[in-house]
Design an enzyme around this catalytic site. Structure first.
Site, short mmCIF file in Angstrom:
data_model
loop_
_atom_site.label_atom_id
_atom_site.label_comp_id
_atom_site.label_asym_id
_atom_site.label_seq_id
_atom_site.Cartn_x
_atom_site.Cartn_y
_atom_site.Cartn_z
N LYS A 38 42.89 35.69 40.11
CA LYS A 38 41.64 35.15 39.55
C LYS A 38 41.68 35.27 38.02
CE LYS A 38 39.37 39.60 40.33
NZ LYS A 38 38.53 40.36 41.27
N ARG A 135 27.40 43.73 46.34
CA ARG A 135 27.68 42.50 45.59
C ARG A 135 27.59 41.32 46.56
NH1 ARG A 135 33.11 42.10 41.97
NH2 ARG A 135 34.11 41.99 44.03
N TYR A 266 33.72 41.51 6.61
CA TYR A 266 32.27 41.29 6.74
C TYR A 266 31.51 42.60 6.82
CZ TYR A 266 33.12 36.36 7.90
OH TYR A 266 33.49 35.06 7.88
N MET A 314 36.61 36.17 13.14
CA MET A 314 36.83 35.23 14.23
C MET A 314 38.31 34.88 14.38
SD MET A 314 35.12 31.47 14.83
CE MET A 314 33.43 32.01 14.89
C1 LIG Z 1 39.16 41.50 41.63
C2 LIG Z 1 39.18 41.99 43.01
C3 LIG Z 1 40.30 42.69 43.49
C4 LIG Z 1 41.43 43.16 42.61
O1 LIG Z 1 41.06 44.37 41.97
P1 LIG Z 1 42.12 45.20 41.12
O2 LIG Z 1 41.37 46.40 40.70
O3 LIG Z 1 42.48 44.35 39.94
O4 LIG Z 1 43.28 45.46 41.98
C5 LIG Z 1 40.35 42.98 44.84
N1 LIG Z 1 39.33 42.63 45.65
C6 LIG Z 1 38.23 41.99 45.22
C7 LIG Z 1 37.15 41.64 46.19
C8 LIG Z 1 38.10 41.65 43.88
O5 LIG Z 1 37.00 41.05 43.45
#
Ligand SMILES: *Cc1c(COP(=O)(O)O)cnc(C)c1O
Length: 392
Positions: A38, A135, A266, A314
């Protein structure tokens, strides 16, 4: 490679393959491995990474349908699972591309079933179980089990998997992760007792894998450690030889002397207390170099640690090169990675800041092209700005 001198990232694809191989070896023999790619493969570039490791993993996990479709467009054929919610009007497309959804309401399942029926397909899904993260997911209750039974009976749905997610498996106190794991295990038994046997139960993220929590199931989801980074500094890597895959570089664009009393950048948050030599480098927060590292972070030039002076801008940052006698315009700057025997890891760099490793690597922006290496050989690049993608 001159056009990439400004700021660029190198991705060592072999390191990623190595990290996954090491992970696989540490697990029981028939354990399936899901590579979590992801957020564009945690900033590493999901397509080149996924293509390079497809033969050694069983699943890919993404967060959005678009991320999944992108993998399909580039030829990934292994199963893909979306770990988050997608909008209802995307269900159809997810079935078209054979991308699994995480399901946790009856309505969602009904709609998927309906869409799949119209296509004459059976949609594989994974049921999300909420064992404490709050979640997504069904709570592990009898009522949920009854709904899951209903879903299991739907003609055009196959419950291929069932999974949960640990909220604190990366902490030294593993009590909550163990509790979550127990809730999940018990709920699986409930499902089995009702005649529901999903092929793939999975729970462990990287921290779970390292702490051996959830590693008794059928699959693990490996994210941060496949990129060679520890989930947190409280997790013991158990002697596993992980190699960071990402390094980031920039270039010295200007060098000058400043006098005691002069300020830098800045807001004049840095004021020199002595005469010093400073270098301007071509990377800033628009590249994903976190502004929170202003006056805290550091870079390597000729292997020497140079502190960031004042606010990160930036597109540019100013660093102290007083200790680097031979620093000159055009020099390579290591933002992350190794240089002449010294190195900067993302954990060290972000350690006492308000950002952390995951956020840092995911935040590397599209102005930073990714250059891919195998066996130290350059094999191609992803240039997000020119929208060019080449793997030689
Ligand atoms: C992002 C995620 C992972 C991976 O987590 P890591 O700590 O990067 O290994 C696994 N399961 C779910 C549901 C996630 O959202």
């Amino acid at each position: 490679m001159d056009s990439y001198k400004r700021a660029y990232a190198k991705v060592d694809l072999d390191a990623i393959k190595h990290n996954l191989t090491v992970t696989k070896k540490s697990l029981k023999k028939d354990m399936k491995l899901a590579a979590v790619v992801k957020a564009d493969g945690y900033g590493h570039g999901s397509v080149p990474v996924s293509l390079y490791i497809e033969d050694i993993v069983d699943f890919f996990c993404v967060a959005t349908l678009e991320e999944g479709i992108n993998l399909r467009y580039h030829g990934i054929t292994k199963p893909i699972l979306i770990l988050a919610c997608i909008p209802r009007n995307s269900y159809k497309e997810s079935i078209v591309f054979d991308i699994r959804e995480s399901v946790f309401t009856l309505e969602q399942a009904e709609k998927i079933n309906e869409e799949a029926k119209q296509m004459g397909k059976k949609a594989a899904i994974h049921i999300a179980i909420d064992t404490g993260m709050n979640r997504i997911g069904f709570k592990p209750t009898k009522k949920s089990a009854d709904i899951i039974k209903e879903i299991n009976d739907m003609e055009n749905i196959e419950i291929e998997g069932v999974f949960t997610h640990f909220h604190s498996a990366d902490e030294s106190d593993l009590t909550s992760a163990k509790e979550q794991n127990l809730l999940f295990t018990n709920f699986l038994h409930t499902l089995h007792d009702m005649g529901i046997y999903p092929k793939i139960a999975h729970a462990s993220n990287s921290a779970g894998i390292l702490n051996r929590i959830g590693t008794e199931f059928d699959m693990v989801r490996c994210g941060i450690t496949m990129y060679g980074i520890a989930p947190s500094n409280e997790v013991n890597l158990n002697g596993l030889d992980y190699r960071p895959a990402l390094s980031i570089y920039s270039t010295v664009t200007y060098i000058k002397q400043i006098n005691a009393g002069e300020c830098v950048s800045y807001g004049a948050t840095f004021v020199a207390d002595k005469d010093m030599r400073v270098a301007t480098i071509s990377i800033g927060y628009a590249d994903g170099y976190p502004r929170d590292l202003s006056n805290k972070g550091y870079v390597l030039i000729h292997g020497v640690r140079c502190n960031i002076l004042g606010k990160i801008c930036m597109d540019q940052t100013i660093v102290d090169v007083s200790a680097v006698d031979n620093a000159k315009i055009g020099d390579r700057v290591v933002i992350l990675g190794e240089s002449e025997g010294n190195k900067i890891t993302v954990d060290e760099l972000t350690g006492d800041s308000n950002t952390f490793s995951y956020e840092f690597i995911c935040g590397i922006n599209k102005r930073v092209p990714r250059l891919y290496y195998c066996k130290d050989k350059y094999i191609g690049k992803k240039d997000y700005i020119r929208d060019l993608y080449t793997i030689i």
